[in-house]
Design a protein around this motif. Structure first.
Motif, PDB file in Angstrom:
ATOM      1  N   ARG A 177       2.748   0.446   3.480  1.00 29.39           N
ATOM      2  CA  ARG A 177       2.426  -0.692   4.336  1.00 29.39           C
ATOM      3  C   ARG A 177       2.478  -1.963   3.486  1.00 29.39           C
ATOM      4  O   ARG A 177       2.120  -1.942   2.305  1.00 29.39           O
ATOM      5  N   LYS A 205      -2.850   0.610  -3.991  1.00 27.42           N
ATOM      6  CA  LYS A 205      -2.187  -0.656  -3.687  1.00 27.42           C
ATOM      7  C   LYS A 205      -1.557  -1.219  -4.953  1.00 27.42           C
ATOM      8  O   LYS A 205      -2.169  -1.208  -6.024  1.00 27.42           O
ATOM      9  N   ARG A 253       1.222  -5.915   2.874  1.00 27.63           N
ATOM     10  CA  ARG A 253       0.094  -6.803   3.157  1.00 27.63           C
ATOM     11  C   ARG A 253       0.460  -8.231   2.788  1.00 27.63           C
ATOM     12  O   ARG A 253       0.878  -8.512   1.662  1.00 27.63           O
ATOM     13  N   ASP A 302       0.535   4.858   0.774  1.00 25.40           N
ATOM     14  CA  ASP A 302      -0.380   5.824   1.390  1.00 25.40           C
ATOM     15  C   ASP A 302       0.033   7.268   1.122  1.00 25.40           C
ATOM     16  O   ASP A 302      -0.806   8.170   1.157  1.00 25.40           O
ATOM     17  N   ILE A 318      -1.949  -6.802   7.611  1.00 27.83           N
ATOM     18  CA  ILE A 318      -1.360  -5.570   7.087  1.00 27.83           C
ATOM     19  C   ILE A 318      -0.387  -5.020   8.123  1.00 27.83           C
ATOM     20  O   ILE A 318      -0.765  -4.782   9.275  1.00 27.83           O
ATOM     21  N   GLY A 319       0.855  -4.856   7.727  1.00 27.74           N
ATOM     22  CA  GLY A 319       1.881  -4.397   8.648  1.00 27.74           C
ATOM     23  C   GLY A 319       1.787  -2.912   8.932  1.00 27.74           C
ATOM     24  O   GLY A 319       0.976  -2.186   8.355  1.00 27.74           O
ATOM     25  N   GLY A 320       2.629  -2.463   9.846  1.00 30.20           N
ATOM     26  CA  GLY A 320       2.655  -1.057  10.227  1.00 30.20           C
ATOM     27  C   GLY A 320       3.296  -0.179   9.169  1.00 30.20           C
ATOM     28  O   GLY A 320       3.774  -0.643   8.125  1.00 30.20           O
ATOM     29  N   ASP A 321       3.303   1.131   9.440  1.00 31.86           N
ATOM     30  CA  ASP A 321       3.831   2.100   8.480  1.00 31.86           C
ATOM     31  C   ASP A 321       5.351   2.015   8.383  1.00 31.86           C
ATOM     32  O   ASP A 321       6.045   1.832   9.377  1.00 31.86           O
ATOM     33  N   HIS A 322       5.835   2.154   7.151  1.00 31.33           N
ATOM     34  CA  HIS A 322       7.261   2.317   6.885  1.00 31.33           C
ATOM     35  C   HIS A 322       7.426   3.602   6.071  1.00 31.33           C
ATOM     36  O   HIS A 322       6.543   3.971   5.294  1.00 31.33           O
ATOM     37  N   ARG A 354       5.156   6.860   2.509  1.00 30.81           N
ATOM     38  CA  ARG A 354       4.638   6.091   3.645  1.00 30.81           C
ATOM     39  C   ARG A 354       3.927   4.873   3.065  1.00 30.81           C
ATOM     40  O   ARG A 354       2.975   5.014   2.290  1.00 30.81           O
ATOM     41  N   TYR A 410       0.852  -1.189   0.000  1.00 29.43           N
ATOM     42  CA  TYR A 410       0.000   0.000   0.000  1.00 29.43           C
ATOM     43  C   TYR A 410       0.889   1.241   0.000  1.00 29.43           C
ATOM     44  O   TYR A 410       1.761   1.383   0.872  1.00 29.43           O
TER      45      TYR A 410
END
Length: 225
Positions: free
Chosen positions: A181, A133, A183, A109, A188-192, A179, A107
């Motif tokens: 994420r 996505k 999946r 964002d 769904i993982g946290g923000d990177h 930013r 994703y």
């Protein structure tokens, strides 16, 4: 005959106090050492299990960072006015995002693209509004347009600008702040917040006539934080 009473003076220390039981002390220390040893072994075992689980997940997923390519760049205006302090520009870029992973979608964002010349930023464009996505083994294409004017002070870099002007090719850097994420299935993982930097050499075209030079890129570097 009456027994003589024994009179004790104040300096008499009284009966001696027996020493503590050394066996009890050793037993207490032994129990503490045993408890500490068990706790330490448990912590080490948990760490090894976590590391092994991460390694197995890495082998299964084989995660790879997304790829960024500038597939095309068109510069139709790039000149200074008002004593070389006001840059007028128009730059169009085609940006390709590639997700090479077989088991993870990504994703996007936020994508903030910044155009730099001689280390100075002259424009910023936000390339995502609602986010999007990129599926597994898929590609997404973005179009970015930088147009307008910006006050800049070339200073000692004016000689470099004049040299590039004579060749008709300008060195422009593109820096993106993202930013994202990952999946994996339903997880769904946290923000990177990776950063991307691309070095470009873009020929100036005027009235639809391109320079004899061709657009070049030194590649895009992606750093994940």
């Amino acid at each position: 005959m009456a027994e003589k009473e024994t009179h004790l003076n104040g300096s008499y220390p009284g009966p001696s106090i027996p020493p503590p039981n050394q066996a009890d002390k050793r037993k207490g220390r032994g129990c503490f050492c045993c408890l500490f040893g068990c706790l330490w072994k448990t912590i080490v075992a948990l760490i090894l299990i976590i590391v092994l689980a991460i390694f197995i997940c890495w082998l299964i997923l084989q995660p790879r960072m997304f790829k960024v390519h500038i597939t095309d760049a068109k510069l139709t205006q790039f000149n200074f006015t008002n004593n070389n302090n006001n840059l007028q520009y128009k730059l169009d870029l085609n940006i390709t995002l590639r997700n090479p992973n077989k088991k993870m979608a990504i994703y996007f964002d936020k994508i903030e693209a910044n155009a730099f010349y001689e280390g100075q930023r002259f424009d910023t464009e936000h390339l995502t509004i609602w986010g999007f996505k990129v599926e597994r083994k898929s590609t997404h294409i973005l179009n970015a347009t930088f147009a307008g004017q910006q006050w800049m002070e070339l200073g000692a870099n004016e000689l470099d600008f004049n040299e590039e002007k004579s060749f008709g090719v300008y060195s422009i850097d593109l820096k993106c702040y993202l930013r994202i994420r990952f999946r994996i299935g339903d997880f769904i993982g946290g923000d990177h917040k990776p950063k991307v930097k691309c070095g470009l050499k873009v020929p100036l075209s005027s009235n639809g006539n391109l320079s004899t030079a061709r657009f070049e890129t030194t590649g895009c570097d992606v750093h994940l934080f």
